[in-house]
Design a protein around this motif. Structure first.
Motif, PDB file in Angstrom:
ATOM      1  N   TRP A  12     -14.538 -12.289  17.061  1.00 35.15           N
ATOM      2  CA  TRP A  12     -14.007 -13.332  16.187  1.00 35.15           C
ATOM      3  C   TRP A  12     -13.435 -12.652  14.957  1.00 35.15           C
ATOM      4  N   PRO A  13     -12.260 -13.072  14.467  1.00 38.38           N
ATOM      5  CA  PRO A  13     -11.554 -12.280  13.461  1.00 38.38           C
ATOM      6  C   PRO A  13     -12.266 -12.120  12.130  1.00 38.38           C
ATOM      7  N   ASP A  14     -13.078 -13.080  11.708  1.00 33.51           N
ATOM      8  CA  ASP A  14     -13.689 -12.981  10.383  1.00 33.51           C
ATOM      9  C   ASP A  14     -15.215 -13.008  10.436  1.00 33.51           C
ATOM     10  N   PHE A  15     -15.776 -12.459  11.532  1.00 31.46           N
ATOM     11  CA  PHE A  15     -17.234 -12.461  11.695  1.00 31.46           C
ATOM     12  C   PHE A  15     -17.633 -11.163  12.384  1.00 31.46           C
ATOM     13  N   LEU A  16     -18.532 -10.403  11.758  1.00 30.37           N
ATOM     14  CA  LEU A  16     -18.977  -9.147  12.349  1.00 30.37           C
ATOM     15  C   LEU A  16     -19.898  -9.420  13.535  1.00 30.37           C
ATOM     16  N   ILE A  17     -19.517  -8.930  14.695  1.00 30.89           N
ATOM     17  CA  ILE A  17     -20.335  -9.032  15.898  1.00 30.89           C
ATOM     18  C   ILE A  17     -20.582  -7.616  16.399  1.00 30.89           C
ATOM     19  N   PRO A  18     -21.787  -7.068  16.206  1.00 35.50           N
ATOM     20  CA  PRO A  18     -22.042  -5.664  16.554  1.00 35.50           C
ATOM     21  C   PRO A  18     -21.757  -5.325  18.005  1.00 35.50           C
ATOM     22  N   ASP A  19     -22.114  -6.230  18.932  1.00 32.15           N
ATOM     23  CA  ASP A  19     -21.855  -5.969  20.355  1.00 32.15           C
ATOM     24  C   ASP A  19     -21.368  -7.256  20.998  1.00 32.15           C
ATOM     25  N   GLY A  46     -10.726 -19.730  20.220  1.00 31.61           N
ATOM     26  CA  GLY A  46      -9.655 -19.465  19.282  1.00 31.61           C
ATOM     27  C   GLY A  46      -8.268 -19.601  19.873  1.00 31.61           C
ATOM     28  N   ALA A  47      -7.626 -18.450  20.125  1.00 33.88           N
ATOM     29  CA  ALA A  47      -6.181 -18.441  20.360  1.00 33.88           C
ATOM     30  C   ALA A  47      -5.746 -18.850  21.758  1.00 33.88           C
ATOM     31  N   ARG A 193     -35.456 -34.132  24.108  1.00 31.69           N
ATOM     32  CA  ARG A 193     -34.056 -34.166  23.666  1.00 31.69           C
ATOM     33  C   ARG A 193     -33.670 -32.956  22.818  1.00 31.69           C
ATOM     34  N   VAL A 194     -34.503 -31.944  22.804  1.00 35.76           N
ATOM     35  CA  VAL A 194     -34.220 -30.726  22.038  1.00 35.76           C
ATOM     36  C   VAL A 194     -34.046 -29.570  23.013  1.00 35.76           C
ATOM     37  N   VAL A 195     -32.969 -28.786  22.849  1.00 38.58           N
ATOM     38  CA  VAL A 195     -32.716 -27.662  23.751  1.00 38.58           C
ATOM     39  C   VAL A 195     -32.534 -26.386  22.935  1.00 38.58           C
ATOM     40  N   PHE A 196     -33.047 -25.312  23.467  1.00 43.49           N
ATOM     41  CA  PHE A 196     -32.916 -24.001  22.831  1.00 43.49           C
ATOM     42  C   PHE A 196     -31.484 -23.506  22.928  1.00 43.49           C
ATOM     43  N   GLY A 197     -30.955 -23.064  21.805  1.00 42.43           N
ATOM     44  CA  GLY A 197     -29.675 -22.373  21.759  1.00 42.43           C
ATOM     45  C   GLY A 197     -29.765 -21.289  20.698  1.00 42.43           C
ATOM     46  N   SER A 198     -29.077 -20.182  20.899  1.00 41.15           N
ATOM     47  CA  SER A 198     -29.180 -19.060  19.973  1.00 41.15           C
ATOM     48  C   SER A 198     -27.908 -18.792  19.171  1.00 41.15           C
ATOM     49  N   ASP A 199     -26.754 -19.161  19.712  1.00 39.93           N
ATOM     50  CA  ASP A 199     -25.444 -18.807  19.155  1.00 39.93           C
ATOM     51  C   ASP A 199     -25.172 -17.302  19.232  1.00 39.93           C
ATOM     52  N   ALA A 200     -25.899 -16.605  20.127  1.00 42.83           N
ATOM     53  CA  ALA A 200     -25.544 -15.205  20.389  1.00 42.83           C
ATOM     54  C   ALA A 200     -24.164 -15.205  21.053  1.00 42.83           C
ATOM     55  N   CYS A 201     -23.315 -14.252  20.817  1.00 43.92           N
ATOM     56  CA  CYS A 201     -23.518 -13.013  20.092  1.00 43.92           C
ATOM     57  C   CYS A 201     -23.173 -13.103  18.613  1.00 43.92           C
ATOM     58  N   PHE A 202     -22.838 -14.323  18.119  1.00 41.51           N
ATOM     59  CA  PHE A 202     -22.662 -14.490  16.680  1.00 41.51           C
ATOM     60  C   PHE A 202     -23.957 -14.161  15.948  1.00 41.51           C
ATOM     61  N   LEU A 203     -25.046 -14.776  16.404  1.00 41.87           N
ATOM     62  CA  LEU A 203     -26.360 -14.585  15.805  1.00 41.87           C
ATOM     63  C   LEU A 203     -27.252 -13.842  16.790  1.00 41.87           C
ATOM     64  N   ASP A 204     -28.329 -13.252  16.285  1.00 44.17           N
ATOM     65  CA  ASP A 204     -29.205 -12.416  17.089  1.00 44.17           C
ATOM     66  C   ASP A 204     -30.068 -13.285  18.009  1.00 44.17           C
ATOM     67  N   LEU A 205     -29.944 -13.057  19.297  1.00 39.05           N
ATOM     68  CA  LEU A 205     -30.725 -13.799  20.276  1.00 39.05           C
ATOM     69  C   LEU A 205     -32.215 -13.658  20.032  1.00 39.05           C
TER      70      LEU A 205
END
Length: 254
Positions: A12-19, A46-47, A193-205
Motif C-alpha cells: 500500500w503506497p502510504d503504509f509500511l508493510i514489512p512483509d 486500490g488501483a 455475531r463476533v468474528v476474529f479478524g487481524s487486518d494482516a499484513c497491515f497489522l501484526d497477526l
C-alpha cells in the motif's frame, strides 16, 4: 480451528508493510495456529481490482486451504465477480469514495455472497448506520462490519445500530481493539455475531490473534469468535488439522 476473517496481501503506497507476501503471511499463520485467512489483494482495493483479484486467487492456489479470497468490487468500474471459488466480496467505501448504501453496490447484494466491508464510525462512506440500512434492504446477505467501526468511541454505537439485523457480524481487527472490548462486543451483540479478524499484513497477526486468545471470554464463546462463527457464516466444511502449532493460551495468573 482458527479462522481469520480479515487479511490482505500486497503493498500500500502510504503504509509500511514489512512483509507483504503470501509466504510471509503463511509463516506467521503457522506460528500462531491460524488455519485459514480471508484475503483481498491490496492492488485490488486500490488501483486495479481485476488484476488484484487475480493475484489473490493465485496466492490461494499456491497455498491450498490456507487462504479464502474476498474478491474486491470497485463500484465505479463494476468489477466482474465470481460466484464460486471465493469466500465472498470485499468492499472499501472509503477508498472508492462511494457510500456503502449507494445503488452502485447493487450487483454485490444481488450476487448474494457474504460481504466484508470496511466500516468506520463517522465516515460519510462507511458509518455503521449504513450497514444497518443495507442489512434492512438485503437481510439474506451476510455482512461483516470490518473493524466494528474502527474507533473505540463508536464500538457500542455500532452494536446498537445493527442489533436488529442478525445478518451483520462484527470483526475484531484494528489497532484500537482490545481483549476487553472483544469480550464486551460478545456481551453486547452476542458471541455468535463476533468474528476474529487481524487486518494482516497491515497489522501484526500475532497481536490481532493474541487479543482474542487472551480476551476474558468463556471457552465456548472464544471458539465461536475465533472460528466457529465464520465457518458457519461461510458454510465451510470441516478442516483437517494441518499440524499447526497450538494456539496461544492464557497462562497462570501472576
Amino acid at each position: 480451528m482458527i479462522l481469520d476473517a480479515h487479511g490482505h496481501v500486497g503493498t500500500w503506497p502510504d503504509f509500511l508493510i514489512p512483509d507483504p507476501t503470501p509466504d510471509g503471511l503463511v509463516a506467521v499463520m503457522d506460528a500462531t495456529g491460524v488455519t485459514a485467512m480471508g484475503i483481498s489483494h491490496l492492488l485490488a482495493v486500490g488501483a486495479d481490482a481485476v488484476r488484484g483479484n487475480e493475484l489473490a486467487m493465485e496466492a490461494a492456489a499456491r497455498f491450498p486451504g490456507r487462504f479464502g479470497v474476498w474478491q474486491v468490487f470497485n463500484p465505479h468500474h463494476r468489477t466482474p465477480l465470481a460466484r464460486t471459488g471465493v469466500w465472498g466480496v470485499k468492499l472499501h467505501p472509503d477508498v472508492h469514495l462511494c457510500r456503502l448504501d449507494d445503488p452502485l453496490y447493487d450487483p454485490v447484494w444481488d450476487l448474494g455472497l457474504p460481504v466484508l466491508s470496511h466500516g468506520q464510525t463517522g465516515s460519510p462512506w462507511s458509518d455503521p448506520e449504513q450497514f444497518a440500512a443495507v442489512a434492512a434492504r438485503h437481510p439474506g446477505v451476510p455482512l461483516i462490519m470490518g473493524h466494528t467501526g474502527l474507533w473505540q468511541y463508536g464500538f457500542a454505537r455500532a452494536v446498537r445500530l445493527v442489533a436488529d439485523h442478525p445478518s451483520v457480524y462484527l470483526d475484531t481487527c484494528g489497532s484500537k481493539m482490545t481483549g476487553r472490548w472483544i469480550a464486551r462486543l460478545a456481551e453486547l451483540a452476542g458471541p455468535e455475531r463476533v468474528v476474529f479478524g487481524s487486518d494482516a499484513c497491515f497489522l501484526d497477526l500475532r497481536t490481532g490473534y493474541g487479543r482474542v486468545a487472551l480476551a476474558p471470554l468463556t471457552a465456548a464463546d472464544r471458539a465461536l469468535v475465533q472460528g466457529g462463527n465464520l465457518a458457519r457464516l461461510l458454510r465451510l466444511p470441516p478442516v483437517a488439522d494441518p499440524g499447526l502449532r497450538p494456539p496461544l493460551q492464557k497462562g497462570p495468573a501472576q
